[in-house]
Write a protein that holds these residues in place. Sequence first.
Motif, PDB file in Angstrom:
ATOM      1  N   ALA A  96       0.862  -1.178   0.000  1.00 17.33           N
ATOM      2  CA  ALA A  96       0.000   0.000   0.000  1.00 17.33           C
ATOM      3  C   ALA A  96       0.898   1.228   0.000  1.00 17.33           C
ATOM      4  O   ALA A  96       1.653   1.444   0.953  1.00 17.33           O
ATOM      5  CB  ALA A  96      -0.914  -0.004   1.217  1.00 17.33           C
ATOM      6  N   GLU A  97       0.819   1.993  -1.064  1.00 15.60           N
ATOM      7  CA  GLU A  97       1.669   3.169  -1.190  1.00 15.60           C
ATOM      8  C   GLU A  97       1.003   4.436  -0.665  1.00 15.60           C
ATOM      9  O   GLU A  97       1.669   5.382  -0.274  1.00 15.60           O
ATOM     10  CB  GLU A  97       2.064   3.371  -2.660  1.00 15.60           C
ATOM     11  N   THR A  98      -0.329   4.454  -0.672  1.00 14.50           N
ATOM     12  CA  THR A  98      -1.065   5.656  -0.272  1.00 14.50           C
ATOM     13  C   THR A  98      -2.129   5.310   0.755  1.00 14.50           C
ATOM     14  O   THR A  98      -2.476   4.129   0.949  1.00 14.50           O
ATOM     15  CB  THR A  98      -1.744   6.316  -1.489  1.00 14.50           C
ATOM     16  N   ALA A  99      -2.661   6.355   1.387  1.00 16.47           N
ATOM     17  CA  ALA A  99      -3.758   6.158   2.337  1.00 16.47           C
ATOM     18  C   ALA A  99      -4.978   5.572   1.638  1.00 16.47           C
ATOM     19  O   ALA A  99      -5.734   4.786   2.230  1.00 16.47           O
ATOM     20  CB  ALA A  99      -4.109   7.486   3.008  1.00 16.47           C
ATOM     21  N   GLU A 100      -5.188   5.926   0.372  1.00 16.46           N
ATOM     22  CA  GLU A 100      -6.315   5.387  -0.381  1.00 16.46           C
ATOM     23  C   GLU A 100      -6.163   3.884  -0.597  1.00 16.46           C
ATOM     24  O   GLU A 100      -7.142   3.123  -0.531  1.00 16.46           O
ATOM     25  CB  GLU A 100      -6.444   6.100  -1.728  1.00 16.46           C
ATOM     26  N   ASP A 101      -4.917   3.424  -0.826  1.00 12.90           N
ATOM     27  CA  ASP A 101      -4.668   1.977  -0.936  1.00 12.90           C
ATOM     28  C   ASP A 101      -5.032   1.270   0.369  1.00 12.90           C
ATOM     29  O   ASP A 101      -5.628   0.187   0.355  1.00 12.90           O
ATOM     30  CB  ASP A 101      -3.195   1.716  -1.264  1.00 12.90           C
ATOM     31  N   VAL A 102      -4.668   1.894   1.478  1.00  9.49           N
ATOM     32  CA  VAL A 102      -4.970   1.305   2.790  1.00  9.49           C
ATOM     33  C   VAL A 102      -6.480   1.209   2.982  1.00  9.49           C
ATOM     34  O   VAL A 102      -6.998   0.191   3.461  1.00  9.49           O
ATOM     35  CB  VAL A 102      -4.339   2.146   3.917  1.00  9.49           C
ATOM     36  N   ARG A 103      -7.194   2.261   2.599  1.00  6.05           N
ATOM     37  CA  ARG A 103      -8.647   2.265   2.753  1.00  6.05           C
ATOM     38  C   ARG A 103      -9.288   1.144   1.932  1.00  6.05           C
ATOM     39  O   ARG A 103     -10.213   0.475   2.390  1.00  6.05           O
ATOM     40  CB  ARG A 103      -9.220   3.619   2.337  1.00  6.05           C
ATOM     41  N   ARG A 104      -8.782   0.935   0.720  1.00  8.50           N
ATOM     42  CA  ARG A 104      -9.328  -0.139  -0.119  1.00  8.50           C
ATOM     43  C   ARG A 104      -9.071  -1.500   0.503  1.00  8.50           C
ATOM     44  O   ARG A 104      -9.938  -2.382   0.478  1.00  8.50           O
ATOM     45  CB  ARG A 104      -8.733  -0.056  -1.525  1.00  8.50           C
ATOM     46  N   HIS A 105      -7.856  -1.696   1.041  1.00 13.23           N
ATOM     47  CA  HIS A 105      -7.555  -2.947   1.749  1.00 13.23           C
ATOM     48  C   HIS A 105      -8.556  -3.166   2.878  1.00 13.23           C
ATOM     49  O   HIS A 105      -9.113  -4.257   3.044  1.00 13.23           O
ATOM     50  CB  HIS A 105      -6.145  -2.895   2.348  1.00 13.23           C
ATOM     51  N   TRP A 106      -8.770  -2.125   3.654  1.00 10.47           N
ATOM     52  CA  TRP A 106      -9.642  -2.212   4.825  1.00 10.47           C
ATOM     53  C   TRP A 106     -11.067  -2.578   4.418  1.00 10.47           C
ATOM     54  O   TRP A 106     -11.683  -3.481   4.995  1.00 10.47           O
ATOM     55  CB  TRP A 106      -9.613  -0.879   5.572  1.00 10.47           C
ATOM     56  N   LEU A 107     -11.584  -1.867   3.425  1.00  5.63           N
ATOM     57  CA  LEU A 107     -12.961  -2.125   3.005  1.00  5.63           C
ATOM     58  C   LEU A 107     -13.117  -3.522   2.423  1.00  5.63           C
ATOM     59  O   LEU A 107     -14.125  -4.205   2.655  1.00  5.63           O
ATOM     60  CB  LEU A 107     -13.405  -1.074   1.987  1.00  5.63           C
ATOM     61  N   ARG A 108     -12.134  -3.967   1.654  1.00  6.56           N
ATOM     62  CA  ARG A 108     -12.214  -5.281   1.028  1.00  6.56           C
ATOM     63  C   ARG A 108     -12.198  -6.390   2.080  1.00  6.56           C
ATOM     64  O   ARG A 108     -13.015  -7.321   2.044  1.00  6.56           O
ATOM     65  CB  ARG A 108     -11.062  -5.472   0.039  1.00  6.56           C
ATOM     66  N   THR A 109     -11.274  -6.329   3.013  1.00  8.33           N
ATOM     67  CA  THR A 109     -11.190  -7.367   4.044  1.00  8.33           C
ATOM     68  C   THR A 109     -12.390  -7.312   4.973  1.00  8.33           C
ATOM     69  O   THR A 109     -12.887  -8.350   5.425  1.00  8.33           O
ATOM     70  CB  THR A 109      -9.887  -7.227   4.856  1.00  8.33           C
ATOM     71  N   LYS A 110     -12.869  -6.102   5.270  1.00 10.23           N
ATOM     72  CA  LYS A 110     -14.043  -5.970   6.128  1.00 10.23           C
ATOM     73  C   LYS A 110     -15.268  -6.581   5.460  1.00 10.23           C
ATOM     74  O   LYS A 110     -16.065  -7.282   6.103  1.00 10.23           O
ATOM     75  CB  LYS A 110     -14.282  -4.497   6.450  1.00 10.23           C
ATOM     76  N   ALA A 111     -15.424  -6.343   4.147  1.00  3.61           N
ATOM     77  CA  ALA A 111     -16.566  -6.904   3.427  1.00  3.61           C
ATOM     78  C   ALA A 111     -16.504  -8.425   3.410  1.00  3.61           C
ATOM     79  O   ALA A 111     -17.520  -9.117   3.549  1.00  3.61           O
ATOM     80  CB  ALA A 111     -16.590  -6.360   2.006  1.00  3.61           C
ATOM     81  N   ALA A 112     -15.294  -8.976   3.249  1.00  7.70           N
ATOM     82  CA  ALA A 112     -15.148 -10.430   3.240  1.00  7.70           C
ATOM     83  C   ALA A 112     -15.469 -11.025   4.603  1.00  7.70           C
ATOM     84  O   ALA A 112     -16.048 -12.115   4.701  1.00  7.70           O
ATOM     85  CB  ALA A 112     -13.727 -10.799   2.825  1.00  7.70           C
ATOM     86  N   GLU A 113     -15.108 -10.308   5.675  1.00  6.24           N
ATOM     87  CA  GLU A 113     -15.387 -10.799   7.024  1.00  6.24           C
ATOM     88  C   GLU A 113     -16.883 -10.782   7.333  1.00  6.24           C
ATOM     89  O   GLU A 113     -17.433 -11.751   7.853  1.00  6.24           O
ATOM     90  CB  GLU A 113     -14.668  -9.914   8.055  1.00  6.24           C
ATOM     91  N   LYS A 114     -17.540  -9.671   6.999  1.00 13.38           N
ATOM     92  CA  LYS A 114     -18.928  -9.483   7.418  1.00 13.38           C
ATOM     93  C   LYS A 114     -19.922 -10.215   6.526  1.00 13.38           C
ATOM     94  O   LYS A 114     -20.994 -10.623   6.991  1.00 13.38           O
ATOM     95  CB  LYS A 114     -19.262  -7.987   7.430  1.00 13.38           C
ATOM     96  N   ARG A 115     -19.608 -10.374   5.235  1.00 17.69           N
ATOM     97  CA  ARG A 115     -20.505 -11.046   4.289  1.00 17.69           C
ATOM     98  C   ARG A 115     -21.931 -10.480   4.377  1.00 17.69           C
ATOM     99  O   ARG A 115     -22.908 -11.203   4.591  1.00 17.69           O
ATOM    100  CB  ARG A 115     -20.524 -12.560   4.535  1.00 17.69           C
ATOM    101  N   ARG A 116     -22.043  -9.156   4.227  1.00 18.77           N
ATOM    102  CA  ARG A 116     -23.331  -8.490   4.360  1.00 18.77           C
ATOM    103  C   ARG A 116     -24.096  -8.488   3.040  1.00 18.77           C
ATOM    104  O   ARG A 116     -23.514  -8.458   1.970  1.00 18.77           O
ATOM    105  CB  ARG A 116     -23.121  -7.060   4.852  1.00 18.77           C
ATOM    106  N   ASP A 117     -25.430  -8.470   3.164  1.00 14.74           N
ATOM    107  CA  ASP A 117     -26.296  -8.401   1.994  1.00 14.74           C
ATOM    108  C   ASP A 117     -26.519  -6.975   1.539  1.00 14.74           C
ATOM    109  O   ASP A 117     -26.944  -6.741   0.400  1.00 14.74           O
ATOM    110  CB  ASP A 117     -27.645  -9.051   2.305  1.00 14.74           C
ATOM    111  N   SER A 118     -26.258  -6.009   2.405  1.00 14.08           N
ATOM    112  CA  SER A 118     -26.478  -4.606   2.066  1.00 14.08           C
ATOM    113  C   SER A 118     -25.361  -3.763   2.655  1.00 14.08           C
ATOM    114  O   SER A 118     -24.835  -4.074   3.736  1.00 14.08           O
ATOM    115  CB  SER A 118     -27.823  -4.114   2.624  1.00 14.08           C
ATOM    116  N   VAL A 119     -25.013  -2.697   1.940  1.00 17.95           N
ATOM    117  CA  VAL A 119     -23.970  -1.801   2.446  1.00 17.95           C
ATOM    118  C   VAL A 119     -24.445  -1.035   3.673  1.00 17.95           C
ATOM    119  O   VAL A 119     -23.639  -0.454   4.398  1.00 17.95           O
ATOM    120  CB  VAL A 119     -23.524  -0.796   1.359  1.00 17.95           C
TER     121      VAL A 119
END
Length: 348
Positions: free
Chosen positions: A251-274
């Motif tokens: 991750a070179e930028t804060a935006e890269d970090v945010r994308r990592h966070w959102l992606r892993t969080k979505a995989a953990e929660k497995r939600r049907d709606s945002v």
Amino acid sequence: MAAHLRRYPGAGVSYVSGVTAADSPAPADATAPTGRIVLLTTSHRVAPGLLSWPAWQALRGADRVLSGDPDHSQLPYLREAGVEVEPGSPAARELVDYCLAEGGRTAVVITSAEGESELTDGLARLAGSGRAAMPDLELLPGSYDLPGARLLDLVQVMDRIRAECPWSGTRTNEELVKYGIEEAYELVEAIEEGDREALLEELGDVLLQVVFHARIAQDDPEHPFSIDDVAGGIVDKLIHRHPHVFGDESAETAEDVRRHWLRTKAAEKRRDSVTEGVPLAQPSLALTAKLAFRARTAGLDVALPDGAGIGYELLALAVRAEADGVDPEAALRAAARAYRDAIRAAEG
């Protein structure tokens, strides 16, 4: 000359409040050994027996090891290691004479949690008198606190309060909810006001809420957990959501970090709606901004609902603020503070 033994950054350097062994009068034969008095300190936040190598060397090489605390946590481990420990706290003059005798001896005093003020005061008086020959005086840390060690004190204090305080001992998680909200808002106020002293205090109050809730949960008959479970859970989560720190991703930028966070969080929660996981009880401007953020990051083009009245106008303003990178809740608080100042000015 009143003084105390004080810790020197380098373990093993000998002095008493600026008066070193070299400052005291030399014996008749300046080259003769003068002996050594070692005050060995340990931290109750480190498991007993885990001592530094210089501490073990001093203990094993001493002619005499003493402890004024018969219940000192280190004693069973020292005895198991073959170190004989005498009970009692000798007077300063007695200990000095012992160490000066027979060409110089070494005595190690294992200090208690309260310290050995009577002994150190006596040693300081002798060293500062200018009339007494003195052995080398050394303050040797046997163990050091690691960063975060005071958290152990907080857990211990909270455990005792829970057991002995009539009010704290009967609280439930539900009864503490309002205090958690209040403390969180006080923390926000300290940050926005730029008050560093208040920030320090309010962070402690918020931390207390965490430890208190965890201690209450420990008593739950059906699903108990402790502060260690809480800490372990957040450690695992942080490691998992920072693969660019603890894994192979980059991750070179804060935006890269945010994308990592959102992606892993979505995989953990497995939600049907945002919208899942967005607490509806939070302040309305913050709620609107959070919903708008979730929709925007998911790439959803959502039209604002039709409606008349101030509520829909505020909704539109909050969505616009979030799109512009402005926290509407913080912005309104800042405006409210300005309004408060204007009211005070009008009051004269």
